[in-house]
Design an enzyme around this catalytic site. Sequence first.
Site, PDB file in Angstrom:
ATOM      1  CG  ASN A  93      36.725 -79.705 -15.411  1.00  0.00           C
ATOM      2  OD1 ASN A  93      36.311 -78.687 -15.982  1.00  0.00           O
ATOM      3  ND2 ASN A  93      36.388 -79.996 -14.170  1.00  0.00           N
TER       4      ASN A  93
ATOM      5  N   GLY B 261      40.706 -84.547  -9.584  1.00  0.00           N
ATOM      6  CA  GLY B 261      41.371 -83.551 -10.435  1.00  0.00           C
ATOM      7  C   GLY B 261      42.604 -82.983  -9.737  1.00  0.00           C
ATOM      8  CG  ASP B 262      42.045 -80.862  -6.185  1.00  0.00           C
ATOM      9  OD1 ASP B 262      41.947 -80.024  -7.103  1.00  0.00           O
ATOM     10  OD2 ASP B 262      41.237 -80.926  -5.231  1.00  0.00           O
TER      11      ASP B 262
ATOM     12  CG  ASP C  30      34.335 -88.801  -2.508  1.00  0.00           C
ATOM     13  OD1 ASP C  30      34.061 -87.984  -3.397  1.00  0.00           O
ATOM     14  OD2 ASP C  30      34.591 -88.470  -1.328  1.00  0.00           O
TER      15      ASP C  30
ATOM     16  CE  LYS D 129      37.776 -76.745  -6.980  1.00  0.00           C
ATOM     17  NZ  LYS D 129      37.229 -78.075  -6.789  1.00  0.00           N
TER      18      LYS D 129
ATOM     19  CB  THR E  15      35.934 -85.332  -3.290  1.00  0.00           C
ATOM     20  OG1 THR E  15      34.520 -85.428  -3.251  1.00  0.00           O
ATOM     21  CG2 THR E  15      36.370 -83.985  -2.726  1.00  0.00           C
TER      22      THR E  15
ATOM     23  N   GLY F  25      39.916 -89.967 -19.754  1.00  0.00           N
ATOM     24  CA  GLY F  25      41.364 -89.763 -19.670  1.00  0.00           C
ATOM     25  C   GLY F  25      41.770 -88.313 -19.778  1.00  0.00           C
TER      26      GLY F  25
ATOM     27  CG  ASP G 199      36.832 -80.697   1.927  1.00  0.00           C
ATOM     28  OD1 ASP G 199      36.805 -79.454   1.846  1.00  0.00           O
ATOM     29  OD2 ASP G 199      37.406 -81.431   1.092  1.00  0.00           O
TER      30      ASP G 199
HETATM   31  O1  RIB Z   1      38.571 -80.391  -5.479  1.00  0.00           O
HETATM   32  C1  RIB Z   1      38.005 -80.815  -4.279  1.00  0.00           C
HETATM   33  C2  RIB Z   1      37.964 -79.692  -3.287  1.00  0.00           C
HETATM   34  O2  RIB Z   1      37.105 -78.690  -3.759  1.00  0.00           O
HETATM   35  C3  RIB Z   1      37.443 -80.069  -1.926  1.00  0.00           C
HETATM   36  O3  RIB Z   1      38.449 -80.551  -1.078  1.00  0.00           O
HETATM   37  C4  RIB Z   1      36.755 -78.792  -1.453  1.00  0.00           C
HETATM   38  O4  RIB Z   1      37.354 -78.204  -0.360  1.00  0.00           O
HETATM   39  C5  RIB Z   1      36.739 -77.869  -2.673  1.00  0.00           C
HETATM   40  O5  RIB Z   1      37.675 -76.894  -2.602  1.00  0.00           O
END
Ligand code: RIB
Length: 303
Positions: free
Chosen positions: A179, A242-243, A237, A39, A239, A216, A12
């Site tokens: 989502n 969700g993961d 951030d 992800k 990012t 939520g 990333d």
């Molecule tokens: O969900 C976030 C991820 O989406 C980032 O780490 C990026 O690499 C994309 O895959």
Amino acid sequence: MAILNFGSLNIDHVYSFTRFVRPGETISCTDYQRFAGGKGLNQSVALAAADATVFHAGKVGPDGEQLLAVLKEHGVDSRFVAVDTIPSGHAIIQVDAEGENSIFLYPGANHAIHHDEVSSVLKHFDKDDIVLLQNEVNATDYIIREAAAKGMTIVFNPAPMTPEVLSYPLECIDCFILNETEAQGMSGGIHSDNILEDLHARFPHATIVLTLGKRGVVIAEGSEVIEVPAFPVQAVDTTAAGDTFVGYFLAEKSHGRSTTSALQIGCAASALCVGKTGAVPSIPQRADVEAFLRLHGTMLPCE
Ligand code: RIB
């Protein structure tokens, strides 16, 4: 019970801006950092942080050593990650002042997975195991079919959502985690006032976990619908939020914990995640998630 996560691994490149770049415009960023991401990789790290036994399968390029090192460092078994001559996948991520992101991907080695490679990984797993999938590697439809033929439990996070997802053998999925944008995409563009109800009617045997961002999460499981609010936090951030939810929720479920407690732990873990920059560095450890829950007066499953 083992969890096999067949998913992407990305490098990333994260650029901070006060606002996103507009078409035709050139602006300077305020910061640049490089992290491990994808992800798939993020969800494996979150699963391991939540104490699940997780095997990651996927593919990197000759530049992927750092990604393999991150998996190992976080306790993810990386024996099923192959190395190809194609460069590793990477993501270009803009993060704005509100912590929102905008991402584009170069799939690289994530899209170079062959069917025989899938089969040779799956032969190490059986019906008592779980396979987790996102939509950042090729051959996802093949993995679903093969895993279903083995009787494995299949958890699918259709992220990022693409039209191809609609042609996957979705009737084989045991649990969707998605989502609202992904859920709308699953309906093939047909607007719905109740996406959760529609998806549940379409896949009555599957559990549907719909994440609602700041609002939520809501789940439809059998005849039950459970809603859990998000924890109010200031996002730096978003990012990998969700993961992080996917990893923590699934780890808790695989440990046999109640659905409500799995949802609360998932929400708490993502609340902590959005407070830090980057994908992997923002995924919290279980002890921190438990401390956060105690701070917010939420009972832990063992209490
Ligand atoms: O969900 C976030 C991820 O989406 C980032 O780490 C990026 O690499 C994309 O895959």
